[in-house]
Design a protein around this motif. Structure first.
Motif, PDB file in Angstrom:
ATOM      1  N   GLY A   1      14.380 -21.891  15.529  1.00  0.00           N
ATOM      2  CA  GLY A   1      12.993 -22.305  15.291  1.00  0.00           C
ATOM      3  C   GLY A   1      12.345 -21.472  14.197  1.00  0.00           C
ATOM      4  N   ALA A   2      12.603 -20.155  14.220  1.00  0.00           N
ATOM      5  CA  ALA A   2      12.043 -19.280  13.186  1.00  0.00           C
ATOM      6  C   ALA A   2      12.599 -19.642  11.811  1.00  0.00           C
ATOM      7  CB  ALA A   2      12.357 -17.817  13.525  1.00  0.00           C
ATOM      8  N   VAL A   3      13.887 -19.945  11.757  1.00  0.00           N
ATOM      9  CA  VAL A   3      14.513 -20.289  10.473  1.00  0.00           C
ATOM     10  C   VAL A   3      13.936 -21.589   9.926  1.00  0.00           C
ATOM     11  CG1 VAL A   3      16.686 -21.034   9.399  1.00  0.00           C
ATOM     12  CG2 VAL A   3      16.656 -19.033  10.897  1.00  0.00           C
TER      13      VAL A   3
ATOM     14  N   ASN B   1      12.430 -20.533   5.970  1.00  0.00           N
ATOM     15  CA  ASN B   1      13.835 -20.387   5.567  1.00  0.00           C
ATOM     16  C   ASN B   1      14.169 -18.994   5.056  1.00  0.00           C
ATOM     17  OD1 ASN B   1      14.172 -23.784   4.191  1.00  0.00           O
ATOM     18  ND2 ASN B   1      14.036 -23.044   6.292  1.00  0.00           N
ATOM     19  N   LYS B   2      13.166 -18.247   4.608  1.00  0.00           N
ATOM     20  CA  LYS B   2      13.419 -16.911   4.066  1.00  0.00           C
ATOM     21  C   LYS B   2      13.836 -15.916   5.139  1.00  0.00           C
ATOM     22  CE  LYS B   2      10.349 -17.321   0.053  1.00  0.00           C
ATOM     23  NZ  LYS B   2       9.175 -16.771  -0.653  1.00  0.00           N
ATOM     24  N   VAL B   3      13.718 -16.315   6.404  1.00  0.00           N
ATOM     25  CA  VAL B   3      14.141 -15.447   7.498  1.00  0.00           C
ATOM     26  C   VAL B   3      15.605 -15.051   7.314  1.00  0.00           C
ATOM     27  CG1 VAL B   3      14.732 -15.468   9.963  1.00  0.00           C
ATOM     28  CG2 VAL B   3      12.453 -16.180   9.216  1.00  0.00           C
TER      29      VAL B   3
ATOM     30  N   LEU C   1      22.035 -26.834   3.202  1.00  0.00           N
ATOM     31  CA  LEU C   1      20.817 -27.234   2.486  1.00  0.00           C
ATOM     32  C   LEU C   1      20.306 -26.111   1.602  1.00  0.00           C
ATOM     33  CD1 LEU C   1      18.898 -29.220   5.279  1.00  0.00           C
ATOM     34  CD2 LEU C   1      19.900 -30.161   3.187  1.00  0.00           C
ATOM     35  N   LEU C   2      20.329 -24.896   2.141  1.00  0.00           N
ATOM     36  CA  LEU C   2      19.860 -23.755   1.359  1.00  0.00           C
ATOM     37  C   LEU C   2      20.760 -23.487   0.165  1.00  0.00           C
ATOM     38  CD1 LEU C   2      18.701 -21.301   4.179  1.00  0.00           C
ATOM     39  CD2 LEU C   2      17.348 -22.933   2.868  1.00  0.00           C
ATOM     40  N   ASP C   3      22.060 -23.735   0.311  1.00  0.00           N
ATOM     41  CA  ASP C   3      22.987 -23.568  -0.814  1.00  0.00           C
ATOM     42  C   ASP C   3      22.634 -24.498  -1.968  1.00  0.00           C
ATOM     43  OD1 ASP C   3      24.471 -21.540   0.228  1.00  0.00           O
ATOM     44  OD2 ASP C   3      26.063 -22.816   1.023  1.00  0.00           O
ATOM     45  N   ARG C   4      22.057 -25.652  -1.633  1.00  0.00           N
ATOM     46  CA  ARG C   4      21.672 -26.626  -2.670  1.00  0.00           C
ATOM     47  C   ARG C   4      20.223 -26.430  -3.118  1.00  0.00           C
ATOM     48  NH1 ARG C   4      23.966 -30.982   0.813  1.00  0.00           N
ATOM     49  NH2 ARG C   4      21.851 -31.823   0.922  1.00  0.00           N
ATOM     50  N   ASN C   5      19.644 -25.290  -2.716  1.00  0.00           N
ATOM     51  CA  ASN C   5      18.251 -24.989  -3.045  1.00  0.00           C
ATOM     52  C   ASN C   5      17.286 -26.020  -2.460  1.00  0.00           C
ATOM     53  OD1 ASN C   5      18.788 -22.631  -4.586  1.00  0.00           O
ATOM     54  ND2 ASN C   5      19.338 -23.915  -6.351  1.00  0.00           N
ATOM     55  N   SER C   6      17.682 -26.615  -1.333  1.00  0.00           N
ATOM     56  CA  SER C   6      16.798 -27.540  -0.626  1.00  0.00           C
ATOM     57  C   SER C   6      16.065 -26.785   0.475  1.00  0.00           C
ATOM     58  CB  SER C   6      17.604 -28.696  -0.023  1.00  0.00           C
ATOM     59  OG  SER C   6      18.295 -29.405  -1.023  1.00  0.00           O
ATOM     60  N   VAL C   7      15.088 -27.437   1.069  1.00  0.00           N
ATOM     61  CA  VAL C   7      14.312 -26.840   2.165  1.00  0.00           C
ATOM     62  C   VAL C   7      14.847 -27.389   3.479  1.00  0.00           C
ATOM     63  CG1 VAL C   7      12.033 -26.584   3.197  1.00  0.00           C
ATOM     64  CG2 VAL C   7      12.284 -26.609   0.702  1.00  0.00           C
TER      65      VAL C   7
ATOM     66  N   SER D   1      12.539 -12.121  14.606  1.00  0.00           N
ATOM     67  CA  SER D   1      13.720 -12.841  14.137  1.00  0.00           C
ATOM     68  C   SER D   1      14.921 -11.912  13.961  1.00  0.00           C
ATOM     69  CB  SER D   1      13.404 -13.563  12.821  1.00  0.00           C
ATOM     70  OG  SER D   1      12.965 -12.628  11.840  1.00  0.00           O
ATOM     71  N   ARG D   2      14.687 -10.700  13.482  1.00  0.00           N
ATOM     72  CA  ARG D   2      15.803  -9.768  13.299  1.00  0.00           C
ATOM     73  C   ARG D   2      16.417  -9.371  14.633  1.00  0.00           C
ATOM     74  NH1 ARG D   2      14.080  -5.459   8.523  1.00  0.00           N
ATOM     75  NH2 ARG D   2      13.703  -7.017   6.890  1.00  0.00           N
TER      76      ARG D   2
END
Length: 517
Positions: A47-49, A53-55, A83-89, A127-128
Motif C-alpha cells: 500500500g505504501a509503495v 513509488n519513491k518508497v 512499471l517502474l523500469d519503464r519509468n511508468s507510475v 515503510s523501511r
C-alpha cells in the motif's frame, strides 16, 4: 520482529486470517507447522509503495518479489517493478489491466483489493521497518528450507554415506541465505541480463582504458582482457622459474591496492576488490616479504639475509605502514581439499566481501578422495570446483598451474594448451588460459664458459654472441593468452624486474617485436 497490526490497511479477510497469530514467529496458531510470515506487513508495505513509488528507492533492504509469502503479493510487486523500469507510475489504476483475469486475486475480492491496499496510508510511516520485517521473515523461511533439506539428507543413506559432502552443501546453502539469496536459483530474464551487460559496457567506456572487470594493475593485460570478470576462472600456467607466483602476487596486490584507493578517494566505479590468496606452496610471511620487497624496491634476498642499509630499512618501514590496511587476505593452510577451500572462500566472502581469489597452485589441492587414485579425475574435479566457486561467489578466480615436462623436450620452449599438466579439463573449465614465458631463462641455461686469457677467438666470439642476445632478452617476459572465451588470443609483453620479482608494463616503443623471441 516489530508488530505491524496498527499499520495494516483494511486488507481482505482471508489475508488477515492467514496472517493472524504469525507476525514473524514460527508455528504460532498452527501447532508449530506454519512458516514465518506476516501478510499484514506485506499488504501495508505494498500500500505504501502504491501511494508513493519513491518508497522503493529509499529502502536500505533490497526487497524482491520472492521475499513476499503471499503469491498475489509477489505478482503485484513484480508488476510494480516492471512499471517502474519503464519509468511508468505504479498505482491501483495502472495495475488494474494486469490483474483483471488473475484468479487468485478474485478470491481476495478482485481488483478492488488493489485499491484496498492504499485505503490506509499508515504504512508510509514505517515503510523501511515493514521492508526489513518482510526480508527477515523471508530469510527465516529459507532457513527452514535449508534445515529441512539438511535433516532429509542426513537421514537418507540409500545411496552413499558422505557426511562431509552434506556439511559442505549445507554451508553453501547457508552462505546463500546469509547473502540474502532467498529461494532457489532462478533463470534470469533477458531484461536483467541486458541491463547487466549495459552496465559492464558503461563501466568500460567510462574507465578510459576499456576496463570492465577487476584490474590486474598491468595496463597491457587490462587492454587485452578488459580486466578480470566475475565468475571467470583464469588459469595462469608456466614452468618452474617463469614467475607464476610473482605475477599472481603482483595482480593480487594491485587489485587490493586499487580497492583501498577507491575507498579513500571514491569514484563512480571500483575496479579493485579485497583479495583472498590461497598459498599452498609458500607461507604467509614469505608472500608478505615478496610484496614488501616489491613496494620498497629491495631484493627479497637482502630482506631475508638482513643485508640492507638504514635508508632501505626506512623505505621498508614506510611501505609496511602504507600497506597495513591492504585488503589482501592470505591463507597458507597446506594440503587443502577443494571442498575446504570453497568453505574458507565463502567465509572470507561473508566477512570481508572479497572480490577476487588466487590459488597457488592447482596441483597442490586435493580432491574429495572419490577419484579412486586417478589423478586425472581428481584434477578434473578440482578445476570444476574452482569454476563452480567463481560462479557461486560471482568473482574471478586465478588458479596457478604447472606445465608438463614436454616443454623442456622441444626446441621451441613456448607453452601450448596441450602442455597443461595432468588433465584436459583444466583447459575446458577455464575462461582464460595464460602462459608466462621468459626467453632469457632458457637462454641463461645455454651460457658458454666465461672467456679467459687463454680462450680461443672462436670461443670468445661465441660468448660475445650469447651475451649480446642475453642483453636483448633480459627482463623481457611474455604473457601468452592461449584461450580467452570472451576475446582474442595473442601475446602480451611484460617487463620483469627479477631482483624484486615484479612485473610491469613496458613502454610501447620498446616492444614492437616483443614476444617474438
Amino acid at each position: 520482529m516489530p508488530e505491524t497490526d496498527t499499520l495494516a490497511p483494511p486488507a481482505d479477510s482471508r489475508v488477515l486470517a492467514a496472517a493472524a497469530g504469525r507476525p514473524g514467529t514460527i508455528g504460532a496458531g498452527n501447532a508449530g507447522q506454519s512458516l514465518p510470515a506476516n501478510l499484514e506487513a506485506e499488504a501495508a508495505f505494498l500500500g505504501a509503495v502504491l501511494i508513493d513509488n519513491k518508497v522503493i528507492e529509499e529502502l536500505s533492504t533490497p526487497i524482491r518479489p520472492e521475499h513476499f509469502f503471499e503469491p498475489v503479493h509477489q505478482r503485484v510487486y513484480e508488476r510494480v517493478l516492471r512499471l517502474l523500469d519503464r519509468n511508468s507510475v505504479a498505482t491501483p489504476v495502472t495495475l488494474k489491466p494486469y490483474f483483471e483475469q488473475d484468479e487468485a486475486l478474485q478470491s481476495l475480492g478482485g481488483v478492488t483489493y488493489l485499491a484496498k491496499l492504499t485505503a490506509d496510508g499508515q504504512g508510509l510511516l514505517a515503510s523501511r521497518e515493514l521492508a526489513e520485517q518482510i526480508y527477515d521473515l523471508a530469510l527465516l523461511r529459507e532457513l527452514v528450507s535449508v534445515g529441512r533439506g539438511l535433516v532429509e539428507g542426513a537421514l537418507d543413506t540409500s545411496e552413499e554415506v558422505a557426511p562431509m559432502d552434506k556439511i559442505a552443501q549445507a554451508e553453501a546453502d547457508l552462505f546463500r541465505v546469509a547473502e540474502g539469496a532467498t529461494g532457489n536459483a532462478q533463470a534470469t530474464d533477458f531484461r536483467s541480463a541486458t541491463l547487466a551487460a549495459l552496465k559492464m559496457a558503461e563501466a568500460a567506456m567510462n574507465s578510459g582504458g576499456g576496463l570492465s572487470g577487476k584490474t590486474t594493475g598491468l595496463e597491457v593485460i587490462d587492454q587485452k582482457t578488459a580486466g578480470l570478470h566475475s565468475s571467470d576462472l583464469i588459469i595462469l600456467a608456466g614452468r618452474p622459474g617463469m614467475g607464476k607466483t610473482s605475477l599472481a602476487t603482483n595482480i593480487a596486490f594491485n587489485c587490493a591496492a586499487e580497492h583501498m584507493k577507491w575507498q579513500r578517494e571514491g569514484g563512480a566505479y571500483n575496479f579493485g576488490a579485497p583479495v583472498a590468496f590461497f598459498s599452498l606452496e609458500m607461507s604467509a610471511d614469505q608472500l608478505a616479504t615478496r610484496i614488501l620487497a616489491e613496494q620498497a624496491e629491495i631484493t627479497s634476498e637482502s630482506l631475508r639475509s638482513g643485508k640492507i642499509t638504514r635508508d632501505e630499512f626506512q623505505k621498508l618501514s614506510a611501505a609496511s605502514q602504507k600497506l597495513a590496511d591492504l585488503p589482501l587476505y592470505i591463507d597458507d593452510t597446506p594440503a587443502l581439499t577443494i571442498a575446504a577451500l570453497r568453505t574458507r572462500a565463502r567465509r572470507l566472502k561473508r566477512r570481508h566481501d572479497i572480490g577476487m581469489i588466487v590459488v597457488d597452485y592447482l596441483q597442490l589441492l586435493q580432491g574429495s578422495g572419490r577419484a579412486n587414485d586417478n589423478r586425472v579425475n581428481e584434477i578434473s574435479e578440482i578445476s570444476r570446483g574452482l569454476k563452480t566457486l567463481a560462479k557461486e561467489l560471482n568473482l574471478p578466480v586465478i588458479a596457478l598451474s604447472q606445465l608438463s615436462r614436454a616443454v623442456e623436450q622441444r626446441e621451441d620452449k613456448r607453452p601450448m594448451l596441450s602442455d597443461l599438466r595432468e588433465s584436459g579439463s583444466i583447459e575446458q573449465d577455464a575462461d582464460m588460459v595464460w602462459f608466462i614465458f621468459r626467453a632469457d631463462y632458457y637462454h641463461e641455461a645455454s651460457r658458454p664458459d666465461m672467456p679467459g686469457p687463454e680462450t680461443s677467438a672462436e670461443a670468445m666470439e661465441k660468448y660475445r654472441i650469447w651475451e649480446e642476445r642475453y642483453l636483448e632478452l633480459r627482463n623481457r617476459a611474455t604473457l601468452i593468452v592461449a584461450k580467452q572465451r570472451h576475446g582474442s588470443t595473442g601475446n602480451v609483453p611484460l617487463h620483469f624486474h627479477a631482483e624484486i620479482t615484479k612485473f610491469t608494463s613496458p613502454n610501447k616503443k620498446d616492444y614492437s617485436d616483443w614476444g617474438e623471441e
